[in-house]
Design an enzyme around this catalytic site. Sequence first.
Site, PDB file in Angstrom:
ATOM      1  N   ASP A 390     103.116 -16.460  23.101  1.00  0.00           N
ATOM      2  CA  ASP A 390     102.396 -17.027  21.962  1.00  0.00           C
ATOM      3  C   ASP A 390     103.392 -17.829  21.127  1.00  0.00           C
ATOM      4  OD1 ASP A 390     100.349 -17.421  20.035  1.00  0.00           O
ATOM      5  OD2 ASP A 390     101.122 -15.744  18.866  1.00  0.00           O
ATOM      6  N   THR A 392     102.861 -18.820  17.229  1.00  0.00           N
ATOM      7  CA  THR A 392     102.936 -18.464  15.821  1.00  0.00           C
ATOM      8  C   THR A 392     103.402 -17.026  15.639  1.00  0.00           C
ATOM      9  OG1 THR A 392     101.100 -19.961  15.410  1.00  0.00           O
ATOM     10  CG2 THR A 392     101.659 -18.389  13.672  1.00  0.00           C
ATOM     11  N   PHE A 533      88.925 -32.274   7.984  1.00  0.00           N
ATOM     12  CA  PHE A 533      89.826 -32.430   9.124  1.00  0.00           C
ATOM     13  C   PHE A 533      89.183 -31.865  10.387  1.00  0.00           C
ATOM     14  CE2 PHE A 533      92.406 -29.737  11.844  1.00  0.00           C
ATOM     15  CZ  PHE A 533      93.238 -30.668  12.442  1.00  0.00           C
ATOM     16  N   LYS A 556      95.688 -38.047   3.977  1.00  0.00           N
ATOM     17  CA  LYS A 556      96.939 -37.689   4.650  1.00  0.00           C
ATOM     18  C   LYS A 556      96.589 -37.311   6.086  1.00  0.00           C
ATOM     19  CE  LYS A 556      96.916 -32.794   3.324  1.00  0.00           C
ATOM     20  NZ  LYS A 556      97.576 -31.717   2.583  1.00  0.00           N
ATOM     21  N   GLY A 671      96.992 -21.096  20.304  1.00  0.00           N
ATOM     22  CA  GLY A 671      95.706 -21.558  19.796  1.00  0.00           C
ATOM     23  C   GLY A 671      95.827 -22.760  18.896  1.00  0.00           C
ATOM     24  N   ARG A 812      95.284 -24.953  22.028  1.00  0.00           N
ATOM     25  CA  ARG A 812      93.871 -24.761  21.715  1.00  0.00           C
ATOM     26  C   ARG A 812      93.189 -23.823  22.706  1.00  0.00           C
ATOM     27  NH1 ARG A 812      92.592 -25.352  16.641  1.00  0.00           N
ATOM     28  NH2 ARG A 812      92.966 -27.400  15.775  1.00  0.00           N
ATOM     29  N   LYS A 818      93.974 -17.257  27.612  1.00  0.00           N
ATOM     30  CA  LYS A 818      95.348 -16.799  27.811  1.00  0.00           C
ATOM     31  C   LYS A 818      95.412 -15.777  28.941  1.00  0.00           C
ATOM     32  CE  LYS A 818      96.941 -17.414  23.010  1.00  0.00           C
ATOM     33  NZ  LYS A 818      97.610 -16.756  21.865  1.00  0.00           N
ATOM     34  N   ASP A 842      96.455 -12.040  21.108  1.00  0.00           N
ATOM     35  CA  ASP A 842      97.307 -11.948  22.298  1.00  0.00           C
ATOM     36  C   ASP A 842      97.055 -10.681  23.102  1.00  0.00           C
ATOM     37  OD1 ASP A 842      98.714 -14.334  21.496  1.00  0.00           O
ATOM     38  OD2 ASP A 842      99.791 -13.110  20.040  1.00  0.00           O
TER      39      ASP A 842
END
Length: 1324
Positions: A390, A392, A533, A556, A671, A812, A818, A842
């Site tokens: 993973d 993060t 977004f 932005k 992700g 993503r 996974k 996970d």
Amino acid sequence: MFRKRPPPEEERRVRANDREYNEKFQYASNCIMTSKYNIITFLPVNLFEQFQEVANTYFLFLLILQLIPQISSLSWFTTIVPLVLVLSITAVKDATDDYFRHKSDNQVNNRQSQVLISGILQKEKWMNVRVGDIIKLENNQFVAADLLLLSSSEPHGLCYIETAELDGETNMKVRQSLSVTSELGDPNNLAQFDGEVVCEPPNNKLDRFCGTLYWKDCKYPLSNQNMLLRGCVLRNTESCYGLVIFAGPDTKLMQNSGCTKFKRTSIDRLMNTLVLWIFGFLVCMGVILAIGNAVWEKEVGSLFQSFLPWDPPVDNFLFSAFLSFWSYVIILNTVVPISLYVSVEVIRLGHSYFINWDRRMFCSHSNTAAEARTTTLNEELGQVEYIFSDKTGTLTQNIMTFNKCSINGHAYGEVIDILGSQQKRSQPLDFSAWNPLADRDFCFYDQSLLEAVMVGEPAVHEFFRVLSLCHTVMSEEKSEGELLYKAQSPDEGALVMAARNFGFVFRSRTPGTVTTQELGKEVTYTLLAILDFNNIRKRMSVIVRNPVGRIRLYCKGADTVLFERLHSCNQELTNITSDHLNEYAVDGLRTLAVAYRDLSEEQWEEWAEHYRGADKSTDCREDRLAAAYEEIEQDMMLLGATAIEDKLQEGVPETIAILSLANIKIWVLTGDKQETAVNIGYSCKMLTEDMTEIFIVNGHTVQSVREELRKARERMLESARTRDEGKEAEAQGWGGACALGNGFGGGGAANCMPDEAKCPPPQAPPSSLLESINGEFALIISGHSLAHALEADMEREFLETACACRAVICCRVTPLQKALVVELVKRRKKAVTLAIGDGANDVSMIKTAHIGVGISGQEGIQAVLSSDYSFSQFRFLQRLLLVHGRWSYLRMCRFLCYFFYKNFAFTMVHFWFGFFCGFSAQTVYDQYFITLYNIVYTSLPVLAMGIFDQDVPEQRSLEYPKLYEPGQLNLLFNKREFFICIAQGIYTSVVLFFIPYGVLSHATQSNGVPLADYQTFAVTTATALVIVVSVQIALDTGYWTAINHFFIWGSLGTYFTILFAMHSSILFNIFPKQFHFLGSAHNTLGQPVVWLTIALATIICIAPVLAFRFLKLDLKPQLSDTVRYTQLVRQKKRKPGGRAGHGVGGAGAAGGSALGRLGRGGSRRSGYAFAHQEGFGELITSGKNMRLSSLALATFASRHSSSWIDSLRKKKHASSSGAQNTLTTEDGSNVSSQTTLVSNSSSVIGPQGTTPWETRQPCNETGLTCSLDDISLNMVRCTEREAGGCSAGTVQETLFVWRGPGSRISGTSSPVPPPIAEETSSGD
């Protein structure tokens, strides 16, 4: 538990406050169960699982045979006691594990929730919640089920949740109820709510929900923004109400959790096969001896039937042979004693404690130690080929910092030169002196930016105004001036924090306003619209009206999309800003561009009408909104760009580099969006600028994905052909001499080897076209493309393409995807896989992989609870694999080889004896020796070796990652090694039987009495056996401790003590019927001829082993032998003043200085540094360039790459169903995670033409020079006594020069990773 499963749903219909209606559909309750057993099923299910071990079934069969008195010559308790002991220990362990799972389930199922029943809020356990119930949640409570948000205590039905248990993100997410239900905040009103929801059936898609609410003859579309999923935590919201849509196993959390799998190591599976083979061998021996019994009884036994008749059940020679067969099966069963499995579990337990006690895997910051949560997978840690990680919280710290910015063409921020020679850091700016709302933890070093704010430069003010307004951050002011920001992603929070410190403070927001404090003055803006977004737009905008009535759009986003929407007058500023962005990208920073547009009242009104129409549409709503956004986001004016950093965890690039050199492939499954994934790839050095090509697969259909994969493979093959042509042209210029692949310097005779036999032989044609690829590639694939790639008809193409790449990044992806990727590699590549993660997203991946590792970080403990091993930092993974894993595999393999050897040597003596005892199933040894041989005499020495043995110290294991490869190739214990062990055991048994038999047949005592009696022969053979196996384990032991000495020599002493005790008069007087042979041991061992016989047998058994090992060490040394030799040389040559050869670093520095950092082009520059509604939270994944020189690391490993390992790897790849490729870079300066390192393919230090060693002394051996290749191949032959030759000091200096300070190698002042640079006396 035996309830009939309802048919699969096509759609779900849920009516609020109507349990009777909802129960018709038999929806699952909210009770979850992750345990494997209950009180009723534990015993049968656990025994069924245990008897899947072939050995347990084998011993059960033997036990049944021993219960038959006619064929059993051994007591039944000798088998049943250890069998029951093994089964009981395993059952207790399994029961304990499942008890904790039950405990966890009960804790969750018994949580209290407030359920609205008959208009009254009542407390109910989670397990009693039903689909259609309305639940009240309060702040900081977990969401009990998947809920449709109906109302909230916050204005406009907003609520804030934390989704760490779902997607691993600790930042806040915003959810909002429908406007028609947001006013139903009172329990009385909610009790009257009878709306019906029609939605999709249960699924595992965390980021998607599609449904419709029917209420009061109207229908309202529902999306994921209206849902609260189980596992989320309500934050910063006093209370909210929700309607249960999915409960228990139907929730998205449980749909993604995967099932608990029974994990077994490859050695366990191999042992099952070997036990079957041994049983077949045992049957063959029994048949041979039974036939011998039949022949003997017919030809010889019949002659003395009158005084030695058969026992009553036996009436003919055939039946005698039948009984003899089963008797020999029992006698010879010790080829696989049950003590083997007890010993294996003890060794594994010891290895687990070593992991738990390892202080170098202890994190003092979090006070967390490494933990082996299972004891059955330790040796599998030494065989890992694929790591699935993973991102993060696993690779990154999840801490964002605002580093640099570009405003109106001016660059601000600290200049970071990764390669060194950077200017000394100044003190961070003090913002609190003029800004009381500044955050004291914020660090920025460029005074000029603060001065620009103070003097009122308009562009700078407008830049920070955008950062303070264009976001979805929530602000909480606990006390005056104490602001707490809650951002959907840490990077978006970092931008708002930067604006806050520079005087543009975001204070608060309502659904229609945003309040800021600009340089001390409070300003309230009217929020007209938020242009959301998503992953396709790659930008977000807000439209606000300032207090004087001017309307302005602030935007932005990724520079690649924002630059296309700028006004044409921005061209010059765009070019300057683009240059700055390229510089930031080179530094590994996450970038985004900032722009604005002024709108007239007429433009706003016209566009707002279009926007409202798109927002209210029920079909193609997202497409219509995107078109409306596109319409207004045009002709913008560029303000500048920002650069923020999500720092990697300590040691991540170095860990990935070292694991790659160990031929471990690392895939990142995240992700997060594509830009984030690419950036983390560069930061971790998984992606590098000198890669041949990076393929991005982003198709939305099966055909497009297939085509993109096909094109990627074609490009790889085309590149391989181009490189091969270049190599052939280069080879023609060699003129018959072999130069070094990358060269140490200019040509010349010194660099050539005149012996043509040293030239690399031509390689055999690869079994797969992709195996011919000789370049470095990377594959990046998105989740929607991966869904098609994992289909049955395309998975092979995807795997072939991915395995031909050095780096694979899947972005993503859902938690289940996974797990599917891991399962694909497990199934197709037949390789050992390891999954590592830190979040609940996970868990599926961790459970699916052969080995699951949980990071105990910031995202809950679900990953740790589901893992096999856990620790707090990714960098500990290299120690877990390269030290503990490699040692565990080595120890287990040596243990098994020796165990099978000693038991075949012990048992086969009975086989040979059968030919001399009339095939009567008579044993050579007495029953006490048979019982104690594996329990007392030989158990402790082999346990000591299995627990403490090591071939090289831990520092060398980390310095030489190539030492890890034998485990991946399963070289140390396989079918071939097994047959070698049993062949040695059979040879030993022949010697131990026939040498004493031949000598004692004609030997006499000093008084002339013959020694040829049964008990003398038994004592002599048993004593020789114990001595031989003790000497053998002394030879097999590579690392001596006091425990090894005590156990080996103590076991010998114990044998003699027990032997003399059993033949003593004391025991004879107490148990005259049990101990018949009084004084036999004293009499036998008192004869010199007996000791000469034992010595002769020992020499004949051990001498061939010693000769073979010496020849192998001299002619075909392994890398571990080379490392041990250089370590001994280093100890002899070490000087008090420091290591010899320290001056070599200068040359290294000279060579390394040319290795400038390669900048990433604009096409590879990461896009935006913020996240919003869609997706798994935006985390900026950049970091400083890798401090460790990949070139230097690659070199030392390549010098010791053994050709026999390479050839075995090629054979393994050729037999694999998927293509596994050998990849090297064009100049050899970087070695990929899939590279088979060839000794003449890369230079040691510096670019081509650099000579790190000024002097090369010729070796005395003909045709050899002291280039590094020669030293690595011939270091054992070159001795320090050879005048003018390769001294041992030269060898060790040459091999270890890279281990000096990092600046000598790469030209950087940054340090190399501690485990590599470390030198301790204990390690030497």
